[in-house]
Design an enzyme around this catalytic site. Structure first.
Site, PDB file in Angstrom:
ATOM      1  N   CYS A 107      -6.610  -3.481   3.442  1.00  0.00           N
ATOM      2  CA  CYS A 107      -6.470  -2.022   3.515  1.00  0.00           C
ATOM      3  C   CYS A 107      -7.193  -1.311   2.374  1.00  0.00           C
ATOM      4  CB  CYS A 107      -5.008  -1.576   3.583  1.00  0.00           C
ATOM      5  SG  CYS A 107      -4.921   0.228   3.802  1.00  0.00           S
ATOM      6  N   CYS A 164       0.867  -1.183   0.000  1.00  0.00           N
ATOM      7  CA  CYS A 164       0.000   0.000   0.000  1.00  0.00           C
ATOM      8  C   CYS A 164       0.902   1.231   0.000  1.00  0.00           C
ATOM      9  CB  CYS A 164      -0.883  -0.033   1.251  1.00  0.00           C
ATOM     10  SG  CYS A 164      -1.759   1.492   1.637  1.00  0.00           S
ATOM     11  N   HIS A 165       0.353   2.336  -0.478  1.00  0.00           N
ATOM     12  CA  HIS A 165       1.111   3.589  -0.485  1.00  0.00           C
ATOM     13  C   HIS A 165       1.645   3.930   0.919  1.00  0.00           C
ATOM     14  CE1 HIS A 165       1.916   7.581  -2.284  1.00  0.00           C
ATOM     15  NE2 HIS A 165       1.933   7.903  -1.005  1.00  0.00           N
ATOM     16  N   THR A 166       0.917   3.536   1.961  1.00  0.00           N
ATOM     17  CA  THR A 166       1.338   3.859   3.331  1.00  0.00           C
ATOM     18  C   THR A 166       2.633   3.136   3.717  1.00  0.00           C
ATOM     19  OG1 THR A 166      -0.977   4.223   3.897  1.00  0.00           O
ATOM     20  CG2 THR A 166       0.549   3.963   5.742  1.00  0.00           C
ATOM     21  N   GLU A 215      -1.283  -5.252   4.331  1.00  0.00           N
ATOM     22  CA  GLU A 215      -2.410  -5.640   3.472  1.00  0.00           C
ATOM     23  C   GLU A 215      -2.208  -7.112   3.127  1.00  0.00           C
ATOM     24  OE1 GLU A 215      -3.932  -2.324   0.709  1.00  0.00           O
ATOM     25  OE2 GLU A 215      -3.500  -3.879  -0.733  1.00  0.00           O
ATOM     26  N   CYS A 261     -14.863   0.803  20.969  1.00  0.00           N
ATOM     27  CA  CYS A 261     -15.637  -0.287  20.352  1.00  0.00           C
ATOM     28  C   CYS A 261     -17.094  -0.277  20.814  1.00  0.00           C
ATOM     29  CB  CYS A 261     -15.004  -1.643  20.661  1.00  0.00           C
ATOM     30  SG  CYS A 261     -13.513  -1.985  19.702  1.00  0.00           S
ATOM     31  N   CYS A 292     -13.570  -2.010  24.534  1.00  0.00           N
ATOM     32  CA  CYS A 292     -13.092  -0.692  24.962  1.00  0.00           C
ATOM     33  C   CYS A 292     -14.163   0.381  24.746  1.00  0.00           C
ATOM     34  CB  CYS A 292     -11.793  -0.318  24.228  1.00  0.00           C
ATOM     35  SG  CYS A 292     -12.038   0.141  22.485  1.00  0.00           S
ATOM     36  N   ARG A 351      -2.306  -2.223  -7.607  1.00  0.00           N
ATOM     37  CA  ARG A 351      -1.731  -3.019  -6.534  1.00  0.00           C
ATOM     38  C   ARG A 351      -0.840  -4.126  -7.105  1.00  0.00           C
ATOM     39  NH1 ARG A 351      -2.524   0.451  -3.149  1.00  0.00           N
ATOM     40  NH2 ARG A 351      -3.549   0.146  -1.143  1.00  0.00           N
ATOM     41  N   CYS A 392     -10.192   1.470  17.706  1.00  0.00           N
ATOM     42  CA  CYS A 392     -10.204   0.654  18.932  1.00  0.00           C
ATOM     43  C   CYS A 392      -8.956   1.032  19.707  1.00  0.00           C
ATOM     44  CB  CYS A 392     -10.178  -0.823  18.543  1.00  0.00           C
ATOM     45  SG  CYS A 392      -9.757  -1.970  19.878  1.00  0.00           S
ATOM     46  N   CYS A 446     -11.559  -4.867  19.661  1.00  0.00           N
ATOM     47  CA  CYS A 446     -11.589  -5.702  20.876  1.00  0.00           C
ATOM     48  C   CYS A 446     -13.009  -5.951  21.348  1.00  0.00           C
ATOM     49  CB  CYS A 446     -10.761  -5.045  21.982  1.00  0.00           C
ATOM     50  SG  CYS A 446     -11.558  -3.607  22.745  1.00  0.00           S
ATOM     51  N   ARG A 498      -3.630   0.039  20.360  1.00  0.00           N
ATOM     52  CA  ARG A 498      -3.126   1.103  19.490  1.00  0.00           C
ATOM     53  C   ARG A 498      -1.810   1.728  19.998  1.00  0.00           C
ATOM     54  NH1 ARG A 498      -0.914   3.728  16.651  1.00  0.00           N
ATOM     55  NH2 ARG A 498      -1.551   5.196  15.026  1.00  0.00           N
TER      56      ARG A 498
HETATM   57  P1  NAD Z   1      -1.705   5.639  -4.718  1.00  0.00           P
HETATM   58  O1  NAD Z   1      -0.348   6.218  -4.700  1.00  0.00           O
HETATM   59  O2  NAD Z   1      -1.932   4.369  -5.460  1.00  0.00           O
HETATM   60  O3  NAD Z   1      -2.736   6.707  -5.338  1.00  0.00           O
HETATM   61  C1  NAD Z   1      -2.612   8.102  -5.175  1.00  0.00           C
HETATM   62  C2  NAD Z   1      -3.159   8.795  -6.433  1.00  0.00           C
HETATM   63  O4  NAD Z   1      -3.168  10.208  -6.191  1.00  0.00           O
HETATM   64  C3  NAD Z   1      -2.301   8.566  -7.688  1.00  0.00           C
HETATM   65  O5  NAD Z   1      -3.129   8.149  -8.767  1.00  0.00           O
HETATM   66  C4  NAD Z   1      -1.693   9.942  -7.962  1.00  0.00           C
HETATM   67  O6  NAD Z   1      -1.498  10.197  -9.355  1.00  0.00           O
HETATM   68  C5  NAD Z   1      -2.761  10.869  -7.374  1.00  0.00           C
HETATM   69  N1  NAD Z   1      -2.272  12.202  -7.020  1.00  0.00           N
HETATM   70  C6  NAD Z   1      -1.085  12.539  -6.450  1.00  0.00           C
HETATM   71  N2  NAD Z   1      -1.008  13.877  -6.281  1.00  0.00           N
HETATM   72  C7  NAD Z   1      -2.168  14.391  -6.741  1.00  0.00           C
HETATM   73  C8  NAD Z   1      -2.684  15.715  -6.834  1.00  0.00           C
HETATM   74  N3  NAD Z   1      -1.983  16.768  -6.435  1.00  0.00           N
HETATM   75  N4  NAD Z   1      -3.933  15.872  -7.361  1.00  0.00           N
HETATM   76  C9  NAD Z   1      -4.656  14.807  -7.783  1.00  0.00           C
HETATM   77  N5  NAD Z   1      -4.209  13.520  -7.722  1.00  0.00           N
HETATM   78  C10 NAD Z   1      -2.974  13.329  -7.204  1.00  0.00           C
HETATM   79  O7  NAD Z   1      -2.145   5.491  -3.203  1.00  0.00           O
HETATM   80  P2  NAD Z   1      -3.278   4.624  -2.452  1.00  0.00           P
HETATM   81  O8  NAD Z   1      -2.689   3.335  -2.027  1.00  0.00           O
HETATM   82  O9  NAD Z   1      -4.541   4.641  -3.229  1.00  0.00           O
HETATM   83  O10 NAD Z   1      -3.445   5.523  -1.127  1.00  0.00           O
HETATM   84  C11 NAD Z   1      -3.941   6.846  -1.216  1.00  0.00           C
HETATM   85  C12 NAD Z   1      -3.702   7.622   0.063  1.00  0.00           C
HETATM   86  O11 NAD Z   1      -4.488   7.105   1.106  1.00  0.00           O
HETATM   87  C13 NAD Z   1      -2.253   7.571   0.574  1.00  0.00           C
HETATM   88  O12 NAD Z   1      -1.959   8.824   1.176  1.00  0.00           O
HETATM   89  C14 NAD Z   1      -2.322   6.483   1.632  1.00  0.00           C
HETATM   90  O13 NAD Z   1      -1.267   6.623   2.571  1.00  0.00           O
HETATM   91  C15 NAD Z   1      -3.670   6.761   2.232  1.00  0.00           C
HETATM   92  N6  NAD Z   1      -4.364   5.659   2.905  1.00  0.00           N
HETATM   93  C16 NAD Z   1      -5.130   5.975   3.981  1.00  0.00           C
HETATM   94  C17 NAD Z   1      -5.877   5.008   4.622  1.00  0.00           C
HETATM   95  C18 NAD Z   1      -6.770   5.344   5.795  1.00  0.00           C
HETATM   96  O14 NAD Z   1      -7.260   4.434   6.458  1.00  0.00           O
HETATM   97  N7  NAD Z   1      -7.024   6.595   6.101  1.00  0.00           N
HETATM   98  C19 NAD Z   1      -5.815   3.686   4.158  1.00  0.00           C
HETATM   99  C20 NAD Z   1      -5.041   3.400   3.024  1.00  0.00           C
HETATM  100  C21 NAD Z   1      -4.312   4.394   2.414  1.00  0.00           C
HETATM  101  N1  AHE Z   2       1.558   6.893  11.622  1.00  0.00           N
HETATM  102  C1  AHE Z   2       0.927   7.961  10.892  1.00  0.00           C
HETATM  103  C2  AHE Z   2      -0.562   7.745  10.789  1.00  0.00           C
HETATM  104  C3  AHE Z   2      -0.882   7.040   9.577  1.00  0.00           C
HETATM  105  C4  AHE Z   2      -2.388   6.888   9.411  1.00  0.00           C
HETATM  106  O1  AHE Z   2      -3.159   7.849   9.496  1.00  0.00           O
HETATM  107  N2  AHE Z   2      -2.776   5.670   9.167  1.00  0.00           N
HETATM  108  C5  AHE Z   2      -4.142   5.363   8.808  1.00  0.00           C
HETATM  109  C6  AHE Z   2      -4.124   4.097   8.050  1.00  0.00           C
HETATM  110  S1  AHE Z   2      -3.192   4.175   6.579  1.00  0.00           S
HETATM  111  C7  AHE Z   2      -3.371   2.643   5.934  1.00  0.00           C
HETATM  112  O2  AHE Z   2      -2.766   2.568   4.732  1.00  0.00           O
HETATM  113  C8  AHE Z   2      -5.009   5.113  10.043  1.00  0.00           C
HETATM  114  O3  AHE Z   2      -5.813   4.225  10.102  1.00  0.00           O
HETATM  115  N3  AHE Z   2      -4.874   5.913  11.037  1.00  0.00           N
HETATM  116  C9  AHE Z   2      -5.557   5.740  12.289  1.00  0.00           C
HETATM  117  C10 AHE Z   2      -4.600   5.184  13.317  1.00  0.00           C
HETATM  118  O4  AHE Z   2      -5.023   4.887  14.427  1.00  0.00           O
HETATM  119  O5  AHE Z   2      -3.398   5.066  12.979  1.00  0.00           O
HETATM  120  C11 AHE Z   2       1.156   9.280  11.576  1.00  0.00           C
HETATM  121  O6  AHE Z   2       1.016  10.299  10.879  1.00  0.00           O
HETATM  122  O7  AHE Z   2       1.465   9.274  12.776  1.00  0.00           O
HETATM  123 ZN    ZN Z   3      -2.731   0.834   3.566  1.00  0.00          ZN
END
Ligand code: NAD
Ligand code: AHE
Ligand code: ZN
Length: 378
Positions: free
Chosen positions: A175, A45-47, A68, A103, A100, A373, A111, A97, A115
Site C-alpha cells: 500500500c 496503514c492509516h486506512t 499491507e 483493465c 474487465c 510504519r 479493476c 483481472c 470490487r
Molecule cells: P499518516 O497518518 O502516516 O500521515 C498523515 C500525515 O498528515 C501526518 O504526518 C500528519 O501530521 C499530516 N497531517 C494531518 N493533518 C494535516 C494538515 N491539516 N495539514 C498538513 N499535514 C497534516 O498516513 P498515511 O498512511 O501516510 O496515509 C495518508 C492518507 O492517505 C490517509 O488518508 C490514508 O487513508 C490515505 N491513503 C490513500 C491511499 C490511496 O490509494 N488513495 C492509499 C494509502 C493511504
Molecule cells: N471505503 C472507503 C474508500 C476508501 C478508499 O478510497 N480507499 C483507497 C485505498 S486506501 C488504501 O490505504 C482506494 O483505493 N480506493 C479505490 C477503491 O476502489 O476503493 C469509502 O470512502 O467508501
Molecule cells: Zn493503505
C-alpha cells in the site's frame, strides 16, 4: 493442510472504535480462483485505523482488517494459474483481472472484477472464509485481511514476487510506498524541473516525495502540521518544509505562502492527509493555467470537497489516485527491481517492529510523529 480448514491466530475487529481482539479463528480452504496465503508480515496503514474508527462508509464488523501484507502461498483452489504453493506474494487491494473493461482500457488501474463483493467484505461468491470459535462468520477487508496468519484472496488480488525480496520489508509495497510513488511517477507523471508540494508527510506523502526526487523536480515542498516530520522530509528528498501552524506570517494562508515562493503556484500538489480543507488548499496552491492537484487521502463518510469553480475555469485540475495508479499484477515486480536497484526506498519507512499480539500498540504508534510504519511479525 491443503483442502482442509486451518486454525490460526488473527486480530478481529468486532466493533468500531474498540481495540482488536487477538484470538484463534478458522480459515476455510480456497475455492475455485482463490488462494490461501500464510501472511508472514503486515504493516498497519492509516486506512486500517480509518475503517476501525467507524467513519468508513464501507466499514462493516466483525472483520479482519489489514491490507499491507506479504507472505507465502499455502494452497490454491481450482483453476488458479497465476500462483502456486510456495510462491512469495503480496496481497493486492486493487485487483487486476486483465479482462474487465477497466483493465483493458489502459486508462486506469481500477479493476471491476471483484470490487463489489470486496466492498461488502466477502469473497467473490458472496461468502466468507473466516469463522471465530463460536462459528460466526468474520468479514474480509479490502480483499486482503492481512491481520490473520492465514488469509484467502481472490487469484486476481495476488501477485507473485521475486523470492529474493525480503518479505519483512516489501510488505510495504502492498500500500503506502506504492501509493505515493505511483501517484507521483504515474498518476501525475511529474517531470524534471517541475515544482511539487506534498501535504502530509506520512508514508504516502514521503513516497510522493521520493517519486518527485527520482524525476528531478526542482522544488519539493512538504507541508505538515507536525514538526517531527521535517527531518524525514529532507531525508526523502524535500527541498523545503512548511508547518502551517508556525511558519506563516499573521494573516497569511498556506496558499498565499506557497504561491509567493513558487512565482504563482505549483505545477503539482498532492493531498496525503485525507482532510478536505487541506484538499482545497492543495488545489488552490496550483499554478493558474496548468497546475494539477492529486487527491490521495481518504476522507470520512459525509465529507465533501469544495472550491470556486473559477479555480478550474482558470486551468487548475483536480485528480485522484488509488494505489498510485499501479496495476498490481503487471507492475509490482518493476517496483521490486527499483527497490533492488536502490531507486525506491522501502526499508527507511520501517520505524517500528512488533510481534503480532502487540497489534493494538501498532495502531497507537500511528498517532506518534516518530512512526512511519510499524511492521508486525506474524
Ligand atoms: P499518516 O497518518 O502516516 O500521515 C498523515 C500525515 O498528515 C501526518 O504526518 C500528519 O501530521 C499530516 N497531517 C494531518 N493533518 C494535516 C494538515 N491539516 N495539514 C498538513 N499535514 C497534516 O498516513 P498515511 O498512511 O501516510 O496515509 C495518508 C492518507 O492517505 C490517509 O488518508 C490514508 O487513508 C490515505 N491513503 C490513500 C491511499 C490511496 O490509494 N488513495 C492509499 C494509502 C493511504
Ligand atoms: N471505503 C472507503 C474508500 C476508501 C478508499 O478510497 N480507499 C483507497 C485505498 S486506501 C488504501 O490505504 C482506494 O483505493 N480506493 C479505490 C477503491 O476502489 O476503493 C469509502 O470512502 O467508501
Ligand atoms: Zn493503505
Amino acid at each position: 493442510t491443503a483442502g482442509k480448514p486451518i486454525k490460526c491466530i488473527a486480530a478481529v475487529a468486532y466493533e468500531a472504535g474498540k481495540p482488536l481482539t487477538v484470538e484463534e479463528i478458522t480459515v476455510d480452504p480456497p475455492k475455485a480462483h482463490e488462494v490461501r496465503v500464510k501472511i508472514d508480515y503486515t504493516a498497519v496503514c492509516h486506512t486500517d485505523a480509518y475503517t476501525l474508527s467507524g467513519v468508513d462508509p464501507e466499514g462493516a464488523f466483525p472483520a479482519i482488517l489489514g491490507h499491507e501484507g506479504a507472505g507465502i502461498v499455502e494452497s490454491v483452489g481450482e483453476s488458479v494459474t497465476n500462483v502456486k504453493p510456495g510462491d512469495h506474494v503480496i496481497a493486492l487491494y486493487t485487483a487486476e483481472c486483465q479482462k474487465c473493461k477497466f483493465c483493458t482500457s489502459n486508462k486506469t488501474n481500477l479493476c471491476s472484477s471483484v470490487r463489489a463483493t470486496q466492498g461488502k467484505g466477502v469473497m467473490p461468491d458472496g461468502t466468507s472464509r473466516f469463522h471465530n470459535a463460536k462459528g460466526e462468520d468474520l468479514l474480509h477487508f479490502m480483499g486482503c485481511s492481512t491481520f490473520s496468519r492465514y488469509t484467502v484472496l481472490a487469484d486476481v488480488s495476488v501477485v507473485a514476487i521475486d523470492p529474493k525480496a525480503p518479505l519483512e520489508k516489501v510488505c510495504l509495497l502492498g500500500c503506502g510506498v506504492t501509493t505515493g510513488y505511483g501517484a507521483a511517477v504515474k498518476t501525475a507523471n511529474v517531470q524534471k524541473g517541475d515544482t511539487v508540494a506534498v501535504f502530509g508527510a506520512g508514508t504516502v506523502g514521503l513516497s510522493v516525495v521520493q517519486g518527485a526526487k527520482v524525476r528531478g523536480c526542482s522544488k519539493i515542498i512538504v507541508v505538515d502540521i507536525n514538526d517531527d516530520k521535517k527531518t524525514w522530509a529532507s531525508e526523502f528528498g524535500a527541498t523545503d518544509f512548511i508547518n502551517p501552524m508556525k511558519d506563516l506570517k499573521k494573516g497569511e494562508t498556506i496558499v498565499d505562502k506557497l504561491v509567493e515562493i513558487t512565482d504563482g503556484g505549483l505545477d503539482f500538489t498532492f493531498d496525503c492527509t485525507g482532510n478536505v480543507n487541506v484538499m482545497r488548499d492543495a488545489l488552490e496552491a496550483c499554478h493558474k493555467g496548468w497546475g494539477q492537484s492529486i487527491i490521495i487521502g481518504v476522507a470520512a463518510a459525509g465529507k465533501e470537497i469544495s472550491t470556486r469553480p473559477f479555480q478550474l475555469v482558470t486551468g487548475r485540475v483536480w485528480k485522484g489516485s488509488a494505489f498510485g495508479g499501479i496495476k498490481g499484477r503487471s507492475e509490482m515486480n518493476g517496483l521490486i527491481s527499483d527497490y533492488f536497484d536502490g531507486k525506491l526506498k522501502v526499508d527507511e519507512f520501517i520505524t517500528h517492529r512488533r510481534g503480532f499480539t502487540e497489534i493494538n500498540d501498532a495502531f497507537e504508534d500511528l498517532h506518534h510523529g516518530d512512526c512511519l510504519r510499524t511492521v508486525l511479525d506474524l
